[in-house]
Design a protein around this motif. Structure first.
Motif, PDB file in Angstrom:
ATOM      1  N   TYR A 129     -27.226  15.751   6.128  1.00 45.15           N
ATOM      2  CA  TYR A 129     -27.901  16.397   4.854  1.00 45.15           C
ATOM      3  C   TYR A 129     -29.005  15.417   4.528  1.00 45.15           C
ATOM      4  CZ  TYR A 129     -29.382  17.663   0.149  1.00 45.15           C
ATOM      5  OH  TYR A 129     -30.221  18.022  -0.784  1.00 45.15           O
ATOM      6  N   GLN A 130     -28.838  13.988   4.596  1.00 39.52           N
ATOM      7  CA  GLN A 130     -29.565  12.926   4.218  1.00 39.52           C
ATOM      8  C   GLN A 130     -30.815  12.922   5.084  1.00 39.52           C
ATOM      9  OE1 GLN A 130     -29.636  10.951   1.702  1.00 39.52           O
ATOM     10  NE2 GLN A 130     -27.865  10.649   0.798  1.00 39.52           N
ATOM     11  N   SER A 131     -30.338  13.123   6.492  1.00 34.49           N
ATOM     12  CA  SER A 131     -31.457  12.971   7.535  1.00 34.49           C
ATOM     13  C   SER A 131     -32.346  14.349   7.653  1.00 34.49           C
ATOM     14  CB  SER A 131     -30.892  12.675   9.048  1.00 34.49           C
ATOM     15  OG  SER A 131     -29.952  11.487   8.786  1.00 34.49           O
ATOM     16  N   TYR A 132     -31.686  15.270   7.634  1.00 37.49           N
ATOM     17  CA  TYR A 132     -32.388  16.789   8.210  1.00 37.49           C
ATOM     18  C   TYR A 132     -32.420  17.815   7.066  1.00 37.49           C
ATOM     19  CZ  TYR A 132     -30.729  14.417  12.386  1.00 37.49           C
ATOM     20  OH  TYR A 132     -30.458  13.328  13.074  1.00 37.49           O
ATOM     21  N   GLY A 133     -32.053  17.440   5.840  1.00 33.95           N
ATOM     22  CA  GLY A 133     -31.799  18.479   4.700  1.00 33.95           C
ATOM     23  C   GLY A 133     -33.399  18.846   4.198  1.00 33.95           C
ATOM     24  N   HIS A 134     -34.199  17.996   4.344  1.00 35.37           N
ATOM     25  CA  HIS A 134     -35.566  18.358   4.048  1.00 35.37           C
ATOM     26  C   HIS A 134     -36.378  19.390   5.082  1.00 35.37           C
ATOM     27  CE1 HIS A 134     -36.203  15.555   7.420  1.00 35.37           C
ATOM     28  NE2 HIS A 134     -37.565  15.854   7.293  1.00 35.37           N
ATOM     29  N   MET A 135     -35.841  19.664   6.239  1.00 35.24           N
ATOM     30  CA  MET A 135     -36.349  20.589   7.061  1.00 35.24           C
ATOM     31  C   MET A 135     -35.706  21.825   6.877  1.00 35.24           C
ATOM     32  SD  MET A 135     -35.442  18.237  10.369  1.00 35.24           S
ATOM     33  CE  MET A 135     -36.326  19.391  11.682  1.00 35.24           C
ATOM     34  N   LEU A 136     -34.639  21.920   5.784  1.00 31.96           N
ATOM     35  CA  LEU A 136     -34.183  23.356   5.638  1.00 31.96           C
ATOM     36  C   LEU A 136     -34.972  24.315   4.848  1.00 31.96           C
ATOM     37  CD1 LEU A 136     -30.300  22.351   4.835  1.00 31.96           C
ATOM     38  CD2 LEU A 136     -31.302  23.233   6.971  1.00 31.96           C
ATOM     39  N   SER A 137     -35.022  25.378   4.966  1.00 30.59           N
ATOM     40  CA  SER A 137     -35.803  26.461   4.079  1.00 30.59           C
ATOM     41  C   SER A 137     -35.001  27.042   2.971  1.00 30.59           C
ATOM     42  CB  SER A 137     -36.222  27.641   5.135  1.00 30.59           C
ATOM     43  OG  SER A 137     -35.188  28.363   5.551  1.00 30.59           O
ATOM     44  N   PHE A 138     -33.653  26.598   2.803  1.00 31.97           N
ATOM     45  CA  PHE A 138     -33.231  26.908   1.585  1.00 31.97           C
ATOM     46  C   PHE A 138     -32.368  25.741   0.949  1.00 31.97           C
ATOM     47  CE2 PHE A 138     -30.525  27.206   5.387  1.00 31.97           C
ATOM     48  CZ  PHE A 138     -29.363  26.455   5.035  1.00 31.97           C
ATOM     49  N   GLU A 139     -32.104  25.720  -0.385  1.00 33.22           N
ATOM     50  CA  GLU A 139     -31.359  24.783  -0.797  1.00 33.22           C
ATOM     51  C   GLU A 139     -29.871  24.692  -0.708  1.00 33.22           C
ATOM     52  OE1 GLU A 139     -31.421  22.538  -5.546  1.00 33.22           O
ATOM     53  OE2 GLU A 139     -32.782  24.406  -5.022  1.00 33.22           O
ATOM     54  N   ILE A 140     -29.039  23.797  -0.365  1.00 36.22           N
ATOM     55  CA  ILE A 140     -27.776  23.660  -0.230  1.00 36.22           C
ATOM     56  C   ILE A 140     -27.272  23.087  -1.408  1.00 36.22           C
ATOM     57  CG2 ILE A 140     -26.086  22.266   0.722  1.00 36.22           C
ATOM     58  CD1 ILE A 140     -27.529  21.939   3.240  1.00 36.22           C
ATOM     59  N   PRO A 141     -26.215  23.880  -2.221  1.00 36.73           N
ATOM     60  CA  PRO A 141     -25.604  23.332  -3.428  1.00 36.73           C
ATOM     61  C   PRO A 141     -24.703  22.386  -3.234  1.00 36.73           C
ATOM     62  CG  PRO A 141     -24.588  25.294  -2.545  1.00 36.73           C
ATOM     63  CD  PRO A 141     -25.573  25.088  -1.649  1.00 36.73           C
ATOM     64  N   ILE A 142     -25.380  20.902  -3.603  1.00 34.38           N
ATOM     65  CA  ILE A 142     -24.691  19.659  -3.061  1.00 34.38           C
ATOM     66  C   ILE A 142     -23.494  19.620  -4.037  1.00 34.38           C
ATOM     67  CG2 ILE A 142     -25.007  17.220  -3.209  1.00 34.38           C
ATOM     68  CD1 ILE A 142     -26.501  19.002  -0.805  1.00 34.38           C
ATOM     69  N   PHE A 143     -23.877  19.503  -5.426  1.00 34.37           N
ATOM     70  CA  PHE A 143     -23.003  19.147  -6.002  1.00 34.37           C
ATOM     71  C   PHE A 143     -21.550  20.255  -6.248  1.00 34.37           C
ATOM     72  CE2 PHE A 143     -26.775  17.821  -8.569  1.00 34.37           C
ATOM     73  CZ  PHE A 143     -26.593  16.194  -8.510  1.00 34.37           C
ATOM     74  N   PRO A 144     -21.512  21.401  -6.178  1.00 35.34           N
ATOM     75  CA  PRO A 144     -20.369  22.220  -5.829  1.00 35.34           C
ATOM     76  C   PRO A 144     -19.669  21.842  -4.755  1.00 35.34           C
ATOM     77  CG  PRO A 144     -21.956  23.593  -6.536  1.00 35.34           C
ATOM     78  CD  PRO A 144     -22.779  22.309  -6.153  1.00 35.34           C
ATOM     79  N   ILE A 145     -20.365  21.372  -3.462  1.00 38.63           N
ATOM     80  CA  ILE A 145     -19.727  20.900  -2.241  1.00 38.63           C
ATOM     81  C   ILE A 145     -18.944  19.469  -2.455  1.00 38.63           C
ATOM     82  CG2 ILE A 145     -20.173  20.087  -0.101  1.00 38.63           C
ATOM     83  CD1 ILE A 145     -22.501  22.058   0.367  1.00 38.63           C
ATOM     84  N   VAL A 146     -19.814  18.702  -3.145  1.00 41.76           N
ATOM     85  CA  VAL A 146     -18.742  17.215  -3.548  1.00 41.76           C
ATOM     86  C   VAL A 146     -17.626  17.512  -4.314  1.00 41.76           C
ATOM     87  CG1 VAL A 146     -19.290  15.150  -4.658  1.00 41.76           C
ATOM     88  CG2 VAL A 146     -21.322  16.116  -3.336  1.00 41.76           C
ATOM     89  N   ALA A 147     -17.911  18.502  -5.267  1.00 44.03           N
ATOM     90  CA  ALA A 147     -16.653  18.909  -6.179  1.00 44.03           C
ATOM     91  C   ALA A 147     -15.828  19.328  -5.449  1.00 44.03           C
ATOM     92  CB  ALA A 147     -17.061  19.653  -7.272  1.00 44.03           C
ATOM     93  N   ALA A 148     -15.787  20.423  -4.610  1.00 46.38           N
ATOM     94  CA  ALA A 148     -14.877  20.796  -3.744  1.00 46.38           C
ATOM     95  C   ALA A 148     -14.217  19.774  -2.880  1.00 46.38           C
ATOM     96  CB  ALA A 148     -15.303  22.007  -2.767  1.00 46.38           C
ATOM     97  N   TYR A 149     -14.940  18.893  -2.218  1.00 47.00           N
ATOM     98  CA  TYR A 149     -14.372  17.647  -1.440  1.00 47.00           C
ATOM     99  C   TYR A 149     -13.487  16.877  -2.026  1.00 47.00           C
ATOM    100  CZ  TYR A 149     -14.458  13.354   0.875  1.00 47.00           C
ATOM    101  OH  TYR A 149     -14.162  12.130   1.676  1.00 47.00           O
ATOM    102  N   CYS A 150     -14.053  16.578  -3.269  1.00 48.25           N
ATOM    103  CA  CYS A 150     -13.068  15.446  -4.359  1.00 48.25           C
ATOM    104  C   CYS A 150     -11.644  16.233  -4.567  1.00 48.25           C
ATOM    105  CB  CYS A 150     -13.826  15.284  -5.418  1.00 48.25           C
ATOM    106  SG  CYS A 150     -15.224  14.157  -5.122  1.00 48.25           S
ATOM    107  N   MET A 151     -11.850  17.773  -4.976  1.00 48.64           N
ATOM    108  CA  MET A 151     -10.551  18.375  -5.214  1.00 48.64           C
ATOM    109  C   MET A 151      -9.687  18.645  -4.094  1.00 48.64           C
ATOM    110  SD  MET A 151     -11.714  21.578  -7.915  1.00 48.64           S
ATOM    111  CE  MET A 151     -13.192  22.145  -7.030  1.00 48.64           C
ATOM    112  N   LEU A 152     -10.301  18.652  -3.011  1.00 51.44           N
ATOM    113  CA  LEU A 152      -9.658  18.889  -1.645  1.00 51.44           C
ATOM    114  C   LEU A 152      -8.865  17.285  -1.446  1.00 51.44           C
ATOM    115  CD1 LEU A 152     -11.735  20.829   0.783  1.00 51.44           C
ATOM    116  CD2 LEU A 152      -9.359  21.492  -0.181  1.00 51.44           C
ATOM    117  N   VAL A 153      -9.413  16.327  -1.706  1.00 50.01           N
ATOM    118  CA  VAL A 153      -8.949  14.839  -1.667  1.00 50.01           C
ATOM    119  C   VAL A 153      -7.680  14.850  -2.531  1.00 50.01           C
ATOM    120  CG1 VAL A 153      -9.218  12.566  -1.920  1.00 50.01           C
ATOM    121  CG2 VAL A 153     -10.824  13.884  -0.582  1.00 50.01           C
TER     122      VAL A 153
END
Length: 285
Positions: A67-91
């Motif tokens: 994401y840090q390297s190639y996120g700018h190339m995407l034509s759509f927006e990735i929901p970062i905060f929900p993904i990070v929250a899901a990661y934290c909850m899984l941990v």
């Protein structure tokens, strides 16, 4: 010492190869591999035993780099905060399921390691984006110089500090954290790395068809700051190792330890260089 020097030279030659081939897939592969190996070494040093936590942390680390390297190339927006929250909850679910072996400390350290280190090393790849963003102002030669500037600022500071410290070192820099580091060695590291990087700047201006867009006097200041940041990164790594009673993060590199033992300074320098260049280019481009 002999093995350390040979390993250092080999690592240095590979760094030069990365700079020469900076606009090929080689740096991408290298950042992915070094980041994941460093995160793995950190988790092992922290005493993490749960394989699911290892796997989850490494997958998230790879996602951070992508994401840090190639996120700018995407034509759509990735929901970062929900993904990070899901990661934290899984941990957190993992520490509940593996209660007694995987602790909250393991969870917190896994979260920090899998986010900060990949984000820092991904800054090398983000530097490439500056060429397209400042087309006609920054050239590929300028970006290769920035990569050299970052790597040399970290590696040469450590190298000069080592040799100057061995020869002239008397006053301890931070004896409780790193007893072998001296004030004289630190000064030698800053001066040596700064001189080499300034020479590289003049070569860059002479070789490239246009000079580096940041004024030389500002680059002189930045050149002096970077080795200090590098040494701080090394001290942070030494502090972590002392906290966990280990000498090195690994043993993959003869005379140096693990991958993380080489990435500690670089992981502090890379985001600082990228951040400074991003801000300075806004001012002077």
């Amino acid at each position: 010492m002999k093995r350390r020097i040979i390993s250092g030279i080999s690592f240095g030659l590979f760094g030069v190869l990365i700079i020469v081939l900076f606009f090929t897939p080689l740096p991408d592969i290298t950042v992915f591999v070094l980041s994941l190996m460093s995160v793995y070494e950190l988790l092992k040093s922290f005493g993490v035993k749960n394989k699911a936590l290892y796997a989850l942390s490494l997958v998230f680390s790879a996602g951070v780099i992508a994401y840090q390297s190639y996120g700018h190339m995407l034509s759509f927006e990735i929901p970062i905060f929900p993904i990070v929250a899901a990661y934290c909850m899984l941990v957190l679910v993992i520490i509940v399921a593996d209660f007694g072996r995987t602790t909250f400390e393991h969870a917190g350290l896994s979260l920090v390691s899998s986010f900060l280190l990949p984000s820092a090393l991904a800054c090398f790849l983000r530097m490439r984006n500056l060429v397209s963003e400042y087309d006609g102002v920054l050239t590929r030669g300028h970006l290769r110089y920035l990569v050299w500037f970052s790597i040399a600022g970290a590696v040469l500071a450590d190298t000069f500090a080592l040799f100057v410290g061995v020869k002239f070192g008397k006053k301890k820099l931070c004896p409780r954290v790193s007893p072998k580091k001296t004030v004289e060695g630190a000064i030698g590291g800053v001066v040596g790395a700064s001189v080499v990087n300034l020479i590289a700047l003049f070569i860059c201006n002479a070789v490239c068809y246009k000079p580096f867009p940041i004024p030389v006097w500002i680059m002189i200041i930045v050149t002096l700051v970077i080795p200090v940041i590098s040494m701080f990164g090394d001290l942070v790594a030494s502090t972590i190792k002392r906290n966990y009673g280990i000498k090195d993060f690994g043993n993959l590199i003869p005379g140096h330890g693990g991958i993380m033992d080489r990435m500690d300074s670089i992981s502090f320098v890379a985001p600082v260089v990228y951040g400074l260049m991003y801000v300075l280019m806004k001012i002077y481009a």
